[in-house]
Write a protein that holds these residues in place. Structure first.
Motif, PDB file in Angstrom:
ATOM      1  N   SER A  64      43.671  47.828  35.848  1.00  0.00           N
ATOM      2  CA  SER A  64      42.798  46.670  35.652  1.00  0.00           C
ATOM      3  C   SER A  64      42.879  45.677  36.806  1.00  0.00           C
ATOM      4  N   ILE A  65      43.958  45.706  37.597  1.00  0.00           N
ATOM      5  CA  ILE A  65      44.061  44.794  38.739  1.00  0.00           C
ATOM      6  C   ILE A  65      43.658  45.498  40.039  1.00  0.00           C
ATOM      7  N   ASP A  66      43.130  46.712  39.917  1.00  0.00           N
ATOM      8  CA  ASP A  66      42.759  47.485  41.099  1.00  0.00           C
ATOM      9  C   ASP A  66      41.250  47.552  41.286  1.00  0.00           C
ATOM     10  N   VAL A  67      40.548  46.569  40.739  1.00  0.00           N
ATOM     11  CA  VAL A  67      39.076  46.563  40.807  1.00  0.00           C
ATOM     12  C   VAL A  67      38.582  46.607  42.244  1.00  0.00           C
ATOM     13  N   PHE A  68      39.196  45.804  43.113  1.00  0.00           N
ATOM     14  CA  PHE A  68      38.748  45.709  44.503  1.00  0.00           C
ATOM     15  C   PHE A  68      39.660  46.479  45.469  1.00  0.00           C
ATOM     16  N   GLY A  69      40.699  47.109  44.951  1.00  0.00           N
ATOM     17  CA  GLY A  69      41.679  47.715  45.829  1.00  0.00           C
ATOM     18  C   GLY A  69      42.615  46.657  46.398  1.00  0.00           C
ATOM     19  N   GLU A  70      43.339  47.001  47.442  1.00  0.00           N
ATOM     20  CA  GLU A  70      44.290  46.064  48.033  1.00  0.00           C
ATOM     21  C   GLU A  70      43.573  45.027  48.892  1.00  0.00           C
ATOM     22  N   PRO A  71      43.812  43.749  48.661  1.00  0.00           N
ATOM     23  CA  PRO A  71      43.165  42.713  49.494  1.00  0.00           C
ATOM     24  C   PRO A  71      43.779  42.672  50.888  1.00  0.00           C
ATOM     25  N   ARG A  72      43.026  42.166  51.851  1.00  0.00           N
ATOM     26  CA  ARG A  72      43.489  42.112  53.231  1.00  0.00           C
ATOM     27  C   ARG A  72      44.657  41.143  53.404  1.00  0.00           C
ATOM     28  N   LEU A  73      44.607  40.010  52.691  1.00  0.00           N
ATOM     29  CA  LEU A  73      45.624  38.975  52.883  1.00  0.00           C
ATOM     30  C   LEU A  73      46.557  38.808  51.695  1.00  0.00           C
ATOM     31  N   GLY A  74      46.093  38.974  50.483  1.00  0.00           N
ATOM     32  CA  GLY A  74      47.002  38.832  49.364  1.00  0.00           C
ATOM     33  C   GLY A  74      46.321  38.595  48.028  1.00  0.00           C
ATOM     34  N   PHE A  75      47.138  38.599  46.983  1.00  0.00           N
ATOM     35  CA  PHE A  75      46.691  38.285  45.631  1.00  0.00           C
ATOM     36  C   PHE A  75      47.004  36.825  45.310  1.00  0.00           C
ATOM     37  N   LEU A  76      46.119  36.176  44.573  1.00  0.00           N
ATOM     38  CA  LEU A  76      46.335  34.841  44.023  1.00  0.00           C
ATOM     39  C   LEU A  76      46.398  35.002  42.509  1.00  0.00           C
ATOM     40  N   VAL A  77      47.404  34.408  41.874  1.00  0.00           N
ATOM     41  CA  VAL A  77      47.606  34.622  40.441  1.00  0.00           C
ATOM     42  C   VAL A  77      47.788  33.285  39.729  1.00  0.00           C
ATOM     43  N   SER A  78      47.088  33.129  38.608  1.00  0.00           N
ATOM     44  CA  SER A  78      47.193  31.918  37.791  1.00  0.00           C
ATOM     45  C   SER A  78      46.987  32.296  36.331  1.00  0.00           C
ATOM     46  N   SER A  79      47.644  31.566  35.437  1.00  0.00           N
ATOM     47  CA  SER A  79      47.425  31.793  34.003  1.00  0.00           C
ATOM     48  C   SER A  79      46.108  31.192  33.547  1.00  0.00           C
TER      49      SER A  79
END
Length: 413
Positions: A64-79
Motif C-alpha cells: 500500500s505504500i508502494d503506489v509510486f515506487g521509491e521516491p527520489r528524495l524521501g518519504f514524508l510521514v504524518s499521522s
C-alpha cells in the motif's frame, strides 16, 4: 490547479517516472490549508518538487505504500491533523465512534501510533530511503515522553519509528531546507544543522566540544534517568519548555544507553507576514479529493471549508496546553493580503478565529502562566484589525454558501 497525484497513472500522466517525495498521511486527502499535509505538499510543489500523496494506506498490506515506487528524495510521514491515539480513544480509553478525517466519518482507516506503523511499513520495503516525520504526533514525541495510553515513559519517536529526521512544529521553513539539502546530494545523516528538526547521532564529541560549535548546547537528563526519577523527568520537561522560543532556544540532546543521542535543534523562525501570505495564497483546491465523493465525503472539511487563517500560535504557554510545545508559541498573523482576498473570491467565510487574533500583538509577552500576569500588562489592545477584517466580507456573502448547501451552526443563511 488540480489535486496532487494519488496514483501511479496520475504521476505518469504528468510525464513523471518518479516522485521527489511521497507523503504518507493518516488523514484522507483534503487539499485545504487547514490541513498540515496540504500546506507542506503545496509548499514543496511551489519550490519545484513533485509530491505524491498516499493517504490512509492499508497498514496490513506492505504494497500500500508502494503506489509510486521509491521516491527520489524521501518519504514524508504524518499521522494527520490529529494524534492517532487521540483520534481513536476517549480519555477513558474507549473507542471513538467517528473519525472526522476519514470517509463518511468511519473509523478503522488508520492504525494506532500511525507514524511508527507507517515508518515500519516503509522500512520493510526501502531500507535506506530517507524518512522525515512531522505533524502533531511526531512533534509531541520528539524526546523521551510520558505516554498516557501505556502509562509509561517512552523513547523518542525518532528511535521507535526508524525515521531519519523529525520536522517539528510549523514545517514550512524546515521542509524546504531539508528538500534542498537532499536535492543537493547531502546524505540525510549529515542534515544536522536545520532549525525545527530533530536528528539522531552516535557522535557525542560533536555535541559537547565547544571548538566544534557546541557552545550553548544543553544536555537533558538521560532517558534511563527520567524513566526512574520523576523529578528528573519534570526537570527535563521544564528545560524543553524553556527552549521553545525560536529567538532564545538552545540546541538540546538526550542520551540513550550512553551510545545514541537524540538532538533537537532550535525551533524554526516564525513566518513573516509576507511568507504567511504566500503560504495561504498557494493553489489549494479547498476540498477533499473527488475519490471520496461516493464514499460520503470527509466530515472535517465542513467547518473549515470557508474559513480563513488570520493568525497562528498563542503566546500564553498555559500549563494545560501543548500548543506552545508543538509550534513554539508566540503569535504569527496573516497580512490583509492574498489570504483575505479569498473573502471576496468566495463571497464569505464561516470562521476566522477572532478571539485568538486578539493576541497577535502580544507575542512579546511570552511564557505567561495565565493569570499570573495582569491582563493589562500582558495583552496590549489590538482590536482594530479584528474589527476591520470582518467588514471586508460583502453583506451578500451568503450566496456562495447557499450554493454549497453550507449552514454553519445550523443557522439558515
Amino acid at each position: 490547479m488540480p489535486f496532487l497525484p494519488v496514483t501511479r497513472k496520475e504521476m505518469e500522466d504528468e510525464g513523471l517516472s518518479q516522485m521527489d517525495f511521497v507523503y504518507v498521511c493518516g488523514d484522507a486527502y483534503v487539499d485545504h490549508p487547514s490541513f498540515g499535509a496540504a500546506i507542506i505538499s503545496r509548499v514543496l510543489e511551489a519550490h519545484g518538487y513533485h509530491v505524491g500523496m498516499i493517504c490512509q494506506p492499508d497498514w496490513r498490506n506492505p504494497e500500500s505504500i508502494d503506489v509510486f515506487g521509491e521516491p527520489r528524495l524521501g518519504f514524508l510521514v504524518s499521522s494527520g491533523n490529529m494524534d492517532s491515539m487521540v483520534n481513536h480513544y476517549t480519555v477513558a480509553g474507549k473507542h471513538r465512534h467517528e473519525d472526522a478525517y476519514s470517509p463518511n466519518g468511519e473509523t478503522g482507516h488508520r492504525p494506532d501510533r500511525a507514524v511508527i506503523v507507517y515508518c515500519n511499513l516503509i522500512r520493510r520495503k526501502y531500507k535506506k530511503t530517507p524518512i522525515v516525520i512531522g505533524g502533531i504526533e511526531a512533534s509531541l514525541r520528539r524526546m523521551g515522553h510520558y505516554d498516557y495510553w501505556s502509562d509509561s515513559v517512552r523513547r523518542s519517536i525518532l528511535l521507535e519509528s526508524g525515521a531519519d529526521l523529525i520536522s517539528y512544529g510549523m514545517g514550512e521553513h524546515s521542509i524546504v531546507e531539508i528538500a534542498d539539502a537532499l536535492a543537493g546530494g547531502l546524505r540525510v545523516q549529515d542534515i544536522t544543522f536545520i532549525r525545527g528538526t530533530v536528528y539522531k547521532t552516535r557522535d557525542l564529541a560533536s555535541l559537547t566540544d565547544e571548538a566544534a560549535g557546541a557552545e550553548g548546547t544543553v544536555r537533558l537528563p538521560d532517558f534511563e534517568t527520567i524513566c526512574q526519577d520523576k523529578h528528573a523527568f519534570a526537570d527535563s520537561v521544564r528545560i524543553q519548555y524553556e527552549n521553545t522560543d525560536p529567538f532564545s532556544a538552545h540546541r538540546m540532546f538526550e542520551a540513550y544507553d550512553g551510545k545514541t543521542f537524540v538532538v533537537q535543534n532550535p525551533p524554526s523562525m516564525p513566518l513573516t507576514q509576507m511568507e504567511m501570505d504566500d503560504v495561504y495564497a498557494l493553489p489549494y483546491m479547498r476540498d477533499y479529493h473527488p475519490m471520496y465523493r461516493r464514499l460520503g465525503g470527509i466530515p472535517a472539511i465542513r467547518e473549515v471549508k470557508f474559513s480563513l487563517t488570520s493568525n497562528r500560535g498563542c503566546f500564553g504557554g498555559c500549563n494545560f496546553c501543548a500548543l506552545t510545545f508543538h509550534d513554539s508559541g508566540g503569535g504569527q498573523r496573516d497580512d490583509e493580503g492574498p489570504g483575505f482576498q479569498g473573502v471576496h473570491q468566495r463571497r464569505g467565510w464561516a470562521d476566522r478565529g477572532i478571539p485568538g487574533a486578539s493576541m497577535q500583538s502580544a507575542a512579546k509577552a511570552r511564557r505567561l502562566c495565565i493569570p499570573a500576569v495582569p491582563v493589562s500588562e500582558a495583552l496590549p489592545e489590538s482590536r482594530g484589525r479584528s474589527q476591520r477584517l470582518p467588514r471586508a466580507a460583502p453583506r451578500a456573502a451568503t450566496a456562495s454558501r447557499r450554493e454549497e448547501g453550507f449552514c454553519p451552526l445550523g443557522i439558515p443563511v
